[in-house]
Design an enzyme around this catalytic site. Structure first.
Site, short mmCIF file in Angstrom:
data_model
loop_
_atom_site.label_atom_id
_atom_site.label_comp_id
_atom_site.label_asym_id
_atom_site.label_seq_id
_atom_site.Cartn_x
_atom_site.Cartn_y
_atom_site.Cartn_z
CD GLN A 50 -2.96 -1.08 2.28
OE1 GLN A 50 -2.71 -1.80 3.25
NE2 GLN A 50 -4.03 -0.30 2.24
CG ASN A 197 -2.95 -7.45 8.04
OD1 ASN A 197 -3.03 -6.85 9.11
ND2 ASN A 197 -3.79 -7.21 7.04
CD GLU A 411 -4.56 -2.99 9.72
OE1 GLU A 411 -5.67 -2.65 9.22
OE2 GLU A 411 -3.74 -3.72 9.14
CD1 TRP A 457 -5.53 2.03 7.70
CD2 TRP A 457 -3.80 0.64 8.05
NE1 TRP A 457 -5.05 1.66 6.47
CE2 TRP A 457 -3.99 0.81 6.65
CE3 TRP A 457 -2.77 -0.18 8.49
CZ2 TRP A 457 -3.18 0.19 5.72
CZ3 TRP A 457 -1.98 -0.80 7.56
CH2 TRP A 457 -2.18 -0.62 6.18
CD1 TRP A 465 -6.35 -2.86 1.17
CD2 TRP A 465 -5.02 -3.89 -0.30
NE1 TRP A 465 -5.21 -3.26 1.84
CE2 TRP A 465 -4.37 -3.89 0.97
CE3 TRP A 465 -4.36 -4.48 -1.38
CZ2 TRP A 465 -3.13 -4.46 1.18
CZ3 TRP A 465 -3.11 -5.05 -1.16
CH2 TRP A 465 -2.51 -5.04 0.10
CG PHE A 473 -8.07 4.26 6.53
CD1 PHE A 473 -8.86 3.96 7.63
CD2 PHE A 473 -8.44 3.74 5.31
CE1 PHE A 473 -9.99 3.16 7.52
CE2 PHE A 473 -9.57 2.94 5.17
CZ PHE A 473 -10.34 2.64 6.28
#
Length: 515
Positions: A50, A197, A411, A457, A465, A473
């Site tokens: 990411q 994760n 997160e 997060w 994604w 975020f």
């Protein structure tokens, strides 16, 4: 220069200098740093795919997400993560952002494709090892503990092409080898390891719904060209659970004693509440939790899949051989919880449901709305609602089901839509979100739940994604044209929260149009 641009520029400068605090609507927060144990870790979190970019730099191979995100129509805004935040080249700048916040730890993931471009079939990539060595060393110089995830959704595309990825038991060997390479290269400086994760997310999306790589599914769960939603999610999960066990066994046998670290797994953990207060809906909540959470943790804690699942799935749920059960004897040092939302659950096993919104084969209807009223304030993610009490629900569930195994909130974050920069920087809703969740979490810790850390997060706005760059975020705003980072109000809040010296923090608020 237009007046709006001047206002934004001034706001950037004040935020960067840490001089700007909102000017109206003073209020006192209800949570303070000293309400948590001194050893409690506060940090931020990211994932390699990411934020890193550099997708063809440093001898890295293509990952499954590299390939998938280049397929037209797969990503909502038509974007990809080829550059993302360019953390691969700007990591020192990002470490300075963390240092300025005053975080204790940084949770990040390692790109499998960057370390082992050809899996166990090729050489270890020295450039990939060098990048993560430099990142870890720079973190430690700044007093920030590395909290490392080995796999955050993406795998080398070569493994998918060669033997079908998670559908083959061969991946257990590949993941074990990858983990050992990382333990050997970085374990002398890394205390916290997580194998995976949120595997529940990529198993559901990849093998049940088919919306994410490898895009496999079947009717009625999705419309894919290939796949079997009634079988493949269970096969993939079985190989993933045993891959965790393989890595944990290697760590226990060869590295843990001399390196002194811990190893666990991270699960995406929504909390569920019964739609109506009746026995059927209460049982539906237990099935939802089993299919969403316990499916991945029960084998690592108790050596078998949840009984709630066996009753529903029957013989399609794999069994563990005697040899596999020996692997599962390696217990979890901790459980990571990614918590973002709470939703209602309605029974569809013994009751009639008109909607197909479900959690796999749990026979439940999941919704954030009841009688025209949302369970909590909606966010930019359609199924994420602000319900602070939910963090107590999920933590107590994990505490009771797994004998208070140590936990980290790995997160927790607030989703904003992408919009004008001043709207993004003025993220008071994010501040209120974290204050609310931390206030509840502090009470849960005082009640005896062994929670040892909290990671926001995310450090940066990033590639989200399937949503691409449409949702943000981050504590820091990223201009994806220039890659300039600008702290949001939430970054200033977090910095002040972390610097509290047993004092109440006061945040004063205004909006940018009053400057």
């Amino acid at each position: 220069m237009r007046s709006e641009a001047c206002s934004v520029l001034l706001l950037r400068l004040l935020l960067v200098q840490g001089l700007f605090l909102p000017l109206t609507s003073s209020r006192t927060t209800t949570v303070h740093r000293d309400q948590f144990p001194p050893s409690f870790l506060f940090g931020t979190a990211t994932s390699s795919f990411q934020i890193e970019g550099g997708y063809l730099e440093g001898n890295k191979s293509l990952s499954n997400w590299d390939v998938f995100s280049h397929i037209p129509g797969k990503i909502e805004d038509g974007s990809n993560a080829d550059v993302a935040d360019n953390h691969y080249n700007l990591f020192m700048e990002d470490i300075e952002l963390m240092h300025d916040l005053g975080v204790d730890a940084y949770r990040f993931s390692i790109s499998w494709s960057r370390v082992l471009p050809k899996g166990r079939f090729g050489e270890v990539n020295s450039e990939g090892i060098e990048f993560y060595n430099n990142l870890i060393d720079a973190l430690l110089v700044r007093g920030i503990k590395p909290f490392v995830t080995l796999n955050h959704y993406d795998i080398p595309q070569l493994l998918e092409d060669r033997y079908g990825g998670w559908l083959s038991s061969e991946i257990q060997l590949d993941f074990g080898y990858f983990a050992q390479v990382c333990f050997e290269a970085f374990g002398d400086r890394v205390t916290y390891w997580t194998t995976f994760n949120a595997p529940n997310v990529f198993i559901y999306n990849g093998y049940l719904l088919g919306t994410c790589p490898p895009g496999r599914c079947s009717y009625p769960f999705g419309n894919c060209s290939y796949g079997d939603s009634a079988l493949e999610p269970y096969i993939a999960t079985h190989n993933l659970v045993l891959s965790h066990a393989t890595a944990a066994q290697i760590y226990r046998k060869y590295y843990q004693e001399k390196q002194g670290g811990m190893i666990g797994i991270v699960i995406a953990a929504a909390w569920f509440e019964p739609y109506d207060d009746n026995p059927a809906d209460r049982l539906a909540v237990q099935r939802a939790l089993a299919f969403n959470f316990a499916w991945f943790v029960d084998p690592l804690a108790y050596g078998d899949y949840p009984p709630e699942m066996r009753q529903v799935v029957g013989s399609r749920l794999p069994t563990f051989t005697t040899e596999e059960q020996k692997k599962l004897d390696v217990k979890l040092d901790f459980i990571g919880i990614n918590h973002y939302t709470t939703e209602y659950v309605k029974d569809c096993m013994f009751s009639f449901c008109t909607s197909a919104l479900s959690i796999g084969e749990a026979s439940v209807y999941v919704t954030g709305e009841k009688d025209g009223v949302y369970i909590g304030e909606p966010t930019a993610m359609s199924d994420f609602f602000v319900v602070p009490r939910g963090i107590e629900g999920i933590v107590m569930y994990v505490k009771e089901r797994y004998n208070n195994t140590p936990m980290f909130i790995t997160e927790n974050g607030y989703a904003q839509p992408t919009g004008p920069i001043d709207d993004s920087l003025n993220d008071t809703k994010r501040i209120e979100f974290h204050e609310g969740y931390l206030a509840v979490l502090s009470e849960v810790v005082r009640k005896g739940a062994d929670v040892r850390g909290y990671f926001i997060w995310s450090l940066l706005d990033n590639f989200e994604w399937l949503h691409g760059y449409l949702i943000r975020f981050g504590l820091h705003y990223v201009d994806f044209q220039t890659l300039e980072r600008t702290p949001k109000w939430s970054a200033t809040w977090y910095k002040e929260f972390l610097s509290q010296d047993n004092k109440t923090q006061t945040i004063r608020k205004t909006s940018t149009n009053k400057m």
